[in-house]
Design a protein around this motif. Structure first.
Motif, mmCIF file in Angstrom:
data_model
loop_
_atom_site.group_PDB
_atom_site.id
_atom_site.type_symbol
_atom_site.label_atom_id
_atom_site.label_comp_id
_atom_site.label_asym_id
_atom_site.label_seq_id
_atom_site.Cartn_x
_atom_site.Cartn_y
_atom_site.Cartn_z
ATOM 1 N N GLU A 71 -26.543 -26.845 20.502
ATOM 2 C CA GLU A 71 -27.297 -26.914 19.241
ATOM 3 C C GLU A 71 -26.799 -25.875 18.239
ATOM 4 O O GLU A 71 -26.755 -26.146 17.030
ATOM 5 C CB GLU A 71 -28.789 -26.710 19.529
ATOM 6 N N GLU A 72 -26.422 -24.721 18.724
ATOM 7 C CA GLU A 72 -25.854 -23.717 17.829
ATOM 8 C C GLU A 72 -24.547 -24.224 17.215
ATOM 9 O O GLU A 72 -24.290 -24.014 16.019
ATOM 10 C CB GLU A 72 -25.606 -22.422 18.595
ATOM 11 N N ALA A 73 -23.708 -24.900 18.029
ATOM 12 C CA ALA A 73 -22.463 -25.454 17.493
ATOM 13 C C ALA A 73 -22.739 -26.559 16.486
ATOM 14 O O ALA A 73 -22.019 -26.710 15.490
ATOM 15 C CB ALA A 73 -21.602 -25.983 18.634
ATOM 16 N N GLU A 74 -23.808 -27.318 16.695
ATOM 17 C CA GLU A 74 -24.158 -28.380 15.755
ATOM 18 C C GLU A 74 -24.599 -27.813 14.411
ATOM 19 O O GLU A 74 -24.329 -28.404 13.352
ATOM 20 C CB GLU A 74 -25.263 -29.248 16.366
ATOM 21 N N ARG A 75 -25.270 -26.673 14.441
ATOM 22 C CA ARG A 75 -25.740 -26.061 13.197
ATOM 23 C C ARG A 75 -24.582 -25.656 12.293
ATOM 24 O O ARG A 75 -24.697 -25.733 11.062
ATOM 25 C CB ARG A 75 -26.602 -24.839 13.516
ATOM 26 N N VAL A 76 -23.479 -25.246 12.885
ATOM 27 C CA VAL A 76 -22.323 -24.821 12.082
ATOM 28 C C VAL A 76 -21.307 -25.943 11.931
ATOM 29 O O VAL A 76 -20.242 -25.736 11.337
ATOM 30 C CB VAL A 76 -21.653 -23.582 12.720
ATOM 31 N N GLY A 77 -21.590 -27.127 12.512
ATOM 32 C CA GLY A 77 -20.707 -28.271 12.358
ATOM 33 C C GLY A 77 -19.455 -28.230 13.210
ATOM 34 O O GLY A 77 -18.447 -28.861 12.851
ATOM 35 N N ASN A 78 -19.490 -27.528 14.339
ATOM 36 C CA ASN A 78 -18.327 -27.424 15.230
ATOM 37 C C ASN A 78 -18.417 -28.539 16.281
ATOM 38 O O ASN A 78 -19.014 -28.377 17.350
ATOM 39 C CB ASN A 78 -18.305 -26.055 15.900
ATOM 40 N N PHE B 70 -26.699 -24.533 28.205
ATOM 41 C CA PHE B 70 -25.656 -25.274 27.489
ATOM 42 C C PHE B 70 -26.219 -26.124 26.356
ATOM 43 O O PHE B 70 -25.537 -26.355 25.355
ATOM 44 C CB PHE B 70 -24.866 -26.144 28.471
ATOM 45 N N LEU B 71 -27.459 -26.600 26.475
ATOM 46 C CA LEU B 71 -28.051 -27.355 25.373
ATOM 47 C C LEU B 71 -28.268 -26.455 24.153
ATOM 48 O O LEU B 71 -28.044 -26.894 23.006
ATOM 49 C CB LEU B 71 -29.378 -27.973 25.814
ATOM 50 N N CYS B 72 -28.685 -25.226 24.399
ATOM 51 C CA CYS B 72 -28.861 -24.304 23.272
ATOM 52 C C CYS B 72 -27.527 -23.957 22.628
ATOM 53 O O CYS B 72 -27.418 -23.873 21.397
ATOM 54 C CB CYS B 72 -29.574 -23.040 23.742
ATOM 55 N N ASN C 270 -16.028 -29.933 18.081
ATOM 56 C CA ASN C 270 -15.248 -29.691 19.305
ATOM 57 C C ASN C 270 -16.036 -28.867 20.312
ATOM 58 O O ASN C 270 -15.989 -29.130 21.520
ATOM 59 C CB ASN C 270 -13.935 -28.981 18.953
ATOM 60 N N LYS C 271 -16.780 -27.869 19.816
ATOM 61 C CA LYS C 271 -17.585 -27.065 20.735
ATOM 62 C C LYS C 271 -18.756 -27.865 21.277
ATOM 63 O O LYS C 271 -19.113 -27.737 22.453
ATOM 64 C CB LYS C 271 -18.091 -25.816 20.016
ATOM 65 N N MET C 272 -19.358 -28.704 20.449
ATOM 66 C CA MET C 272 -20.434 -29.582 20.942
ATOM 67 C C MET C 272 -19.916 -30.468 22.078
ATOM 68 O O MET C 272 -20.569 -30.624 23.115
ATOM 69 C CB MET C 272 -20.955 -30.454 19.797
ATOM 70 N N TYR C 273 -18.750 -31.047 21.848
ATOM 71 C CA TYR C 273 -18.151 -31.914 22.876
ATOM 72 C C TYR C 273 -17.874 -31.122 24.158
ATOM 73 O O TYR C 273 -18.143 -31.593 25.269
ATOM 74 C CB TYR C 273 -16.863 -32.512 22.325
ATOM 75 N N ALA C 274 -17.362 -29.899 23.992
ATOM 76 C CA ALA C 274 -17.015 -29.101 25.166
ATOM 77 C C ALA C 274 -18.252 -28.701 25.959
ATOM 78 O O ALA C 274 -18.251 -28.739 27.202
ATOM 79 C CB ALA C 274 -16.243 -27.856 24.724
ATOM 80 N N GLU C 275 -19.347 -28.322 25.275
ATOM 81 C CA GLU C 275 -20.559 -27.903 25.984
ATOM 82 C C GLU C 275 -21.170 -29.065 26.763
ATOM 83 O O GLU C 275 -21.597 -28.904 27.911
ATOM 84 C CB GLU C 275 -21.581 -27.346 24.983
ATOM 85 N N ILE D 188 -14.975 -36.762 15.726
ATOM 86 C CA ILE D 188 -13.940 -35.729 15.757
ATOM 87 C C ILE D 188 -12.661 -36.295 15.148
ATOM 88 O O ILE D 188 -12.173 -37.351 15.561
ATOM 89 C CB ILE D 188 -13.700 -35.245 17.193
ATOM 90 N N ASP D 189 -12.124 -35.583 14.183
ATOM 91 C CA ASP D 189 -10.944 -36.058 13.448
ATOM 92 C C ASP D 189 -9.684 -35.502 14.106
ATOM 93 O O ASP D 189 -9.175 -34.425 13.734
ATOM 94 C CB ASP D 189 -11.037 -35.604 11.989
ATOM 95 N N ASP D 190 -9.183 -36.209 15.118
ATOM 96 C CA ASP D 190 -7.912 -35.829 15.755
ATOM 97 C C ASP D 190 -7.105 -37.073 16.117
ATOM 98 O O ASP D 190 -6.435 -37.119 17.135
ATOM 99 C CB ASP D 190 -8.164 -34.969 16.995
ATOM 100 N N ASP D 191 -7.198 -38.100 15.255
ATOM 101 C CA ASP D 191 -6.464 -39.360 15.433
ATOM 102 C C ASP D 191 -6.879 -40.118 16.688
ATOM 103 O O ASP D 191 -6.114 -40.938 17.210
ATOM 104 C CB ASP D 191 -4.951 -39.115 15.473
ATOM 105 N N GLY D 192 -8.070 -39.845 17.190
ATOM 106 C CA GLY D 192 -8.593 -40.615 18.320
ATOM 107 C C GLY D 192 -8.267 -40.062 19.680
ATOM 108 O O GLY D 192 -8.580 -40.707 20.690
ATOM 109 N N LEU D 193 -7.681 -38.866 19.758
ATOM 110 C CA LEU D 193 -7.319 -38.309 21.067
ATOM 111 C C LEU D 193 -8.552 -37.993 21.903
ATOM 112 O O LEU D 193 -8.647 -38.390 23.067
ATOM 113 C CB LEU D 193 -6.472 -37.054 20.871
ATOM 114 N N THR D 194 -9.517 -37.272 21.311
ATOM 115 C CA THR D 194 -10.733 -36.924 22.049
ATOM 116 C C THR D 194 -11.533 -38.174 22.390
ATOM 117 O O THR D 194 -12.128 -38.267 23.472
ATOM 118 C CB THR D 194 -11.585 -35.950 21.222
#
Length: 522
Positions: A139-146, A134-136, A148-153, A184-190
């Motif tokens: 890191e892959e999600a961080e490289r593409v700037g995702n 999950f750390l890898c 939400n996926k970083m948070y989920a992993e 994360i830009d979702d009005d503070g929900l996450t």
């Protein structure tokens, strides 16, 4: 504005699809080998370099370098090398720090601490493979700037270690989720959800003050967005109110343990406010009952009665008839402490009649027991015995005496009231001092045959020695001016009266020879 439906977080079902099952369970982490290696490189081709199928009779079996590393190196070192080969430098650094910090804390605590006997992360193969997997991915999600996926992993890792009862690693990944949710830009929900998860984590470990801070942030973030809801369909505002009142109740209970009643009342008031804001009758009833009890302890009987009445109404609403009985009993106790014993008796009698007519026999029995207690305390032993007998018989018929928690208490009260009634009646017999009374006393002494108490109880109440004492005697004995109907106080009052009379007789002036007294004085 983002809604709860737009956030799709991965769900974990430990029973069917565990996180460990999602990660590859092989001798070497395949997710760090690029899908099994390149087929163009003959050294990495597992088919070409597989052991020969000649039962070892040939020149020898050829092994690839992964098979060799499996025997030469530890599983942790294999993961380290694979992470660096694949370019997951941040994942390697985080895993290395987690393993190293655990060893450092263990060495610092010493062999006499409980940390010393905990299994190390570096020796747990499942934990290491799950972390690397999950750390890898994170890191892959961080490289593409995702984000939400970083948070989920990382949330998956936090939930996994919470399931494995590893609080340190769970807290680490909950904190990382909280940091990522800020961006994360979702009005503070996450971010609100991350504060909630972090508060739950620290509250489960007993850190109430820290949990209060996270839950207050959670409430402030979702207070202006009532449309947000969790996966169960519960409004986040309502959920935040419930969590805040639980923390306030916990802190109030801790203050009661420290015998700080006023501070406990202040926290219970805050909990009562959030219980009312949650709109949940069961939470309002529970919180209001604790607040009312604490108000009684500090002597605020009027406010306590009001809170108990609100608690009674909420119990009627949720059909908690046992709670209704507790509310009525405490209201009567508060009235007694205010000196309003007649109001308490009238209130209990009204409730007892309602409970009996509606068929709630257990509540009727408890109301009779409370009436017996009040009558016993004010000296109405005959009425106390009647009420306790009614309570005892009703409870015995309505419930199984072997499983009823209040049966022993009511049975004991029944015996006490019966003993007080007998003692008071016997004392009246002794005070009468006539032939019939003496005959009754002898029959009682010889065969323990109880006389007919009705003829004595119906007669005029016997005056106590305090009532017969003179003004001079009352000035010498402090408590002689108090009328009492309690038979256990009469002997004490009588002995004090006799002592005061003897002292006065010894100090009386000699009126027959006043001249001799005057000469002695001169």
């Amino acid at each position: 504005m983002a809604t709860a439906a737009e956030i799709h977080l991965p769900e974990i079902n430990p029973q069917s699809s565990s996180i460990v099952q999602q990660a590859p369970q092989q001798d070497y982490p395949v997710h760090l080998r690029g899908g099994g290696g390149s087929q163009e490189d003959p050294e990495d081709d597992p088919e070409e370099f597989s052991p020969r199928a000649d039962d070892g009779k040939g020149a020898g079996a050829l092994l690839n370098r992964y098979d060799v590393d499996r025997f030469r190196k530890s599983f942790l070192n294999i993961i380290y090398v694979a992470m660096l080969e694949e370019g997951y430098n941040k994942s390697y650094k985080e895993l290395f720090n987690l393993v190293t910090n655990q060893v450092t804390r263990r060495e610092r605590a010493g062999p006499n601490s409980f940390i010393w006997f905990r299994p190390l992360l570096r020796d747990n193969r499942n934990h290491l493979e799950t972390l690397s997997y999950f750390l890898c991915r994170c890191e892959e999600a961080e490289r593409v700037g995702n984000l939400n996926k970083m948070y989920a992993e990382r949330l998956m890792l936090a939930e996994y270690f919470k399931e494995q009862k590893n609080g340190e690693l769970a807290t680490h990944f909950y904190q990382s989720c909280l940091r990522i949710s800020n961006d994360i830009d979702d009005d503070g929900l996450t971010h609100a959800q991350a504060n909630c998860l972090m508060g739950d984590d620290v509250f489960s470990r007993g850190h109430t003050e820290e949990a209060l801070e996270y839950f207050e942030n959670y409430y402030s973030l979702c207070r202006d967005s009532p449309e947000w809801s969790n996966n169960d369909g519960v409004s986040l505002v309502q959920d935040a109110c419930v969590k805040l009142l639980q923390v306030y109740l916990k802190i109030g209970d801790e203050c009661l343990v420290k015998d700080d009643q006023k501070t406990a009342v202040a926290y219970y008031r805050k909990a009562d406010e959030f219980a009312a804001a949650s709109g949940m009758p069961d939470q309002e009833a529970h919180t209001g009952y604790k607040l009312a009890l604490s108000l009684m302890h500090i002597g605020s009987y009027t406010e306590a009665i009001e809170k108990f009445k609100k608690y009674r109404d909420k119990c009627y609403e949720i059909r908690d008839y046992e709670g209704v009985g507790k509310a009525v009993d405490n209201i009567s106790k508060a009235l007694v402490r205010q000196g309003r014993k007649k109001d308490a008796i009238a209130y209990l009698s009204q409730y007892a009649n309602e409970a009996k007519s509606s068929g709630h026999l257990v509540s009727y029995s408890e109301a009779c027991a409370s009436l017996a207690e009040i009558h016993n305390n004010i000296g109405n032993f005959t009425e106390a015995f009647d009420q306790s007998e009614e309570s005892f018989n009703t409870l015995r018929e309505a419930t199984d005496s072997q499983v009823s928690s209040s049966f022993d208490t009511i049975m004991t009260q029944f015996g006490i009231c019966r003993g007080n009634e007998i003692a008071f009646s016997m004392f009246n017999i002794i005070e009468n001092q006539d032939k019939a009374s003496i005959a009754d006393m002898i029959s009682w002494k010889n065969g323990r045959i109880l006389p007919d108490f009705q003829k004595y109880d119906s007669e005029k109440k016997v005056k106590t020695p305090a009532a017969r004492a003179t003004k001079k005697e009352k000035s010498n004995v402090e408590f002689l001016n108090r009328e009492t109907s309690n038979p256990f106080e009469l002997n004490e009052i009588r002995s004090a009266t006799q002592k005061a009379s003897k002292d006065d007789e010894g100090n009386e002036p000699d009126t027959e020879h006043p001249e001799e007294e005057n000469n002695e004085e001169n």
